[in-house]
Design a protein around this motif. Sequence first.
Motif, PDB file in Angstrom:
ATOM      1  N   ALA A 127      40.076   4.023 -20.713  1.00 19.63           N
ATOM      2  CA  ALA A 127      39.285   2.775 -19.885  1.00 19.63           C
ATOM      3  C   ALA A 127      38.228   3.101 -19.102  1.00 19.63           C
ATOM      4  O   ALA A 127      37.543   2.133 -18.374  1.00 19.63           O
ATOM      5  N   ARG A 128      37.666   4.433 -19.441  1.00 19.34           N
ATOM      6  CA  ARG A 128      36.421   4.689 -18.682  1.00 19.34           C
ATOM      7  C   ARG A 128      36.652   4.920 -17.142  1.00 19.34           C
ATOM      8  O   ARG A 128      35.626   4.545 -16.440  1.00 19.34           O
ATOM      9  N   LEU A 129      37.842   5.228 -16.978  1.00 19.38           N
ATOM     10  CA  LEU A 129      38.147   5.075 -15.439  1.00 19.38           C
ATOM     11  C   LEU A 129      38.090   6.699 -14.923  1.00 19.38           C
ATOM     12  O   LEU A 129      37.721   6.643 -13.579  1.00 19.38           O
TER      13      LEU A 129
ATOM     14  N   HIS B 125      33.118  -3.487 -13.701  1.00 20.93           N
ATOM     15  CA  HIS B 125      33.493  -2.606 -14.457  1.00 20.93           C
ATOM     16  C   HIS B 125      33.334  -2.710 -15.890  1.00 20.93           C
ATOM     17  O   HIS B 125      32.572  -1.779 -16.806  1.00 20.93           O
ATOM     18  N   ILE B 126      33.817  -3.971 -16.445  1.00 29.87           N
ATOM     19  CA  ILE B 126      33.766  -4.176 -17.774  1.00 29.87           C
ATOM     20  C   ILE B 126      32.183  -4.244 -18.253  1.00 29.87           C
ATOM     21  O   ILE B 126      31.741  -3.779 -19.305  1.00 29.87           O
TER      22      ILE B 126
ATOM     23  N   GLY C  92      47.302  -7.555 -15.108  1.00 26.87           N
ATOM     24  CA  GLY C  92      47.597  -6.752 -16.353  1.00 26.87           C
ATOM     25  C   GLY C  92      48.118  -7.606 -17.590  1.00 26.87           C
ATOM     26  O   GLY C  92      48.675  -7.092 -18.468  1.00 26.87           O
TER      27      GLY C  92
ATOM     28  N   PHE D 226      48.753  -4.914  -9.431  1.00 25.52           N
ATOM     29  CA  PHE D 226      47.707  -4.656 -10.573  1.00 25.52           C
ATOM     30  C   PHE D 226      48.593  -5.047 -11.916  1.00 25.52           C
ATOM     31  O   PHE D 226      47.973  -5.544 -12.876  1.00 25.52           O
TER      32      PHE D 226
ATOM     33  N   PHE E 239      45.555  -0.037 -14.235  1.00 22.21           N
ATOM     34  CA  PHE E 239      45.708   0.097 -12.845  1.00 22.21           C
ATOM     35  C   PHE E 239      47.228  -0.091 -12.700  1.00 22.21           C
ATOM     36  O   PHE E 239      47.834   0.263 -11.524  1.00 22.21           O
TER      37      PHE E 239
ATOM     38  N   ASP F  31      39.653  -8.378 -22.125  1.00 21.01           N
ATOM     39  CA  ASP F  31      39.289  -6.997 -21.600  1.00 21.01           C
ATOM     40  C   ASP F  31      39.597  -6.803 -20.078  1.00 21.01           C
ATOM     41  O   ASP F  31      40.195  -5.491 -19.676  1.00 21.01           O
TER      42      ASP F  31
ATOM     43  N   LEU G 271      41.979  -3.935 -18.441  1.00 26.18           N
ATOM     44  CA  LEU G 271      41.575  -3.039 -17.210  1.00 26.18           C
ATOM     45  C   LEU G 271      42.783  -2.920 -16.383  1.00 26.18           C
ATOM     46  O   LEU G 271      43.017  -2.073 -15.830  1.00 26.18           O
ATOM     47  N   PHE G 272      43.019  -4.031 -16.119  1.00 26.76           N
ATOM     48  CA  PHE G 272      44.117  -4.261 -14.808  1.00 26.76           C
ATOM     49  C   PHE G 272      45.433  -3.722 -15.272  1.00 26.76           C
ATOM     50  O   PHE G 272      46.266  -3.046 -14.527  1.00 26.76           O
TER      51      PHE G 272
END
Lengths: 121, 121
Positions: B87-89, A118-119, A45, A41, B44, B36, B40-41
């Motif tokens: 990140a709203r995870l 997700h975004i 990223g 990941f 992770f 974005d 996000l990644f």
Amino acid sequence: MPNKDSIIELCDTPVIHVEIVNKVRKDMPEEETLYDLAELFKVFGDTTRIKILYALSASEMCVCDMAALLSMTQSAVSHQLRVLKQARLVKFRRDGKVVYYSLDDEHIQQIFNQGLDHINE
Amino acid sequence: MPNKDSIIELCDTPVIHVEIVNKVRKDMPEEETLYDLAELFKVFGDTTRIKILYALSASEMCVCDMAALLSMTQSAVSHQLRVLKQARLVKFRRDGKVVYYSLDDEHIQQIFNQGLDHINE
DNA sequence: TATACATATGAATAATTGTTCATATGTTCA
DNA sequence: TGAACATATGAACAATTATTCATATGTATA
């Protein structure tokens, strides 16, 4: 009631729910698996690499074209392609002086889409 | 044959396949979307956060328990939870002094699995 | 074989980031 | 209210990393 005596061996932070911790620990994948997963990941990223991957999902491209597309140095693109290659996310073929890159894997598109889901949620 | 005159505006690297570059450029998502996605990644892309996410996929947990499970400082875990929250995870609920965290999203599990598929391929 | 061109790579630099330490915030209970 | 506890946060430091610059490698062709 959690057994406060059994936790000193775990770490210096008191554990509130020993059974949960033990249960989760038992089901955790191997250290190495999670490390590899994070490394994968990490490759996704970075904006430059994401752009490269996105471009390659649309079409096979040579290094030169990617540099033009992304307004980046040929060197910078090449360095990132190296990272993508090592992660087995891209493959390449040589045609004379030109090296063409493409996606190595159909998972990539899916990981992408899941991320976008997700975004946009 | 690529038109070498039209490429000076793109960047200082000569473009070999102008049509491909233009076609791919047209289909590229917005700069912000790709940014974005990379962000996000990036979340992770850290072993600690991957472990936390994996733990939470098995069970709701409090900060203290995660610190014990991962043999990490409460502070370190808390800092990473902040990143995951942004990140709203992950989401959380407070029960007295204890804050319980859990996964915020069903995509997470899928992104995980897709990543594992790639690794184990 | 010499030149031109596409790509790769090593070293250096600047920026980002994870962890630690110290401390603050917020909640419970005596 | 004050002490104890769970969590959060700011600053500092160390480590990682993306890009640039200079240059090397590999291929085609004149």
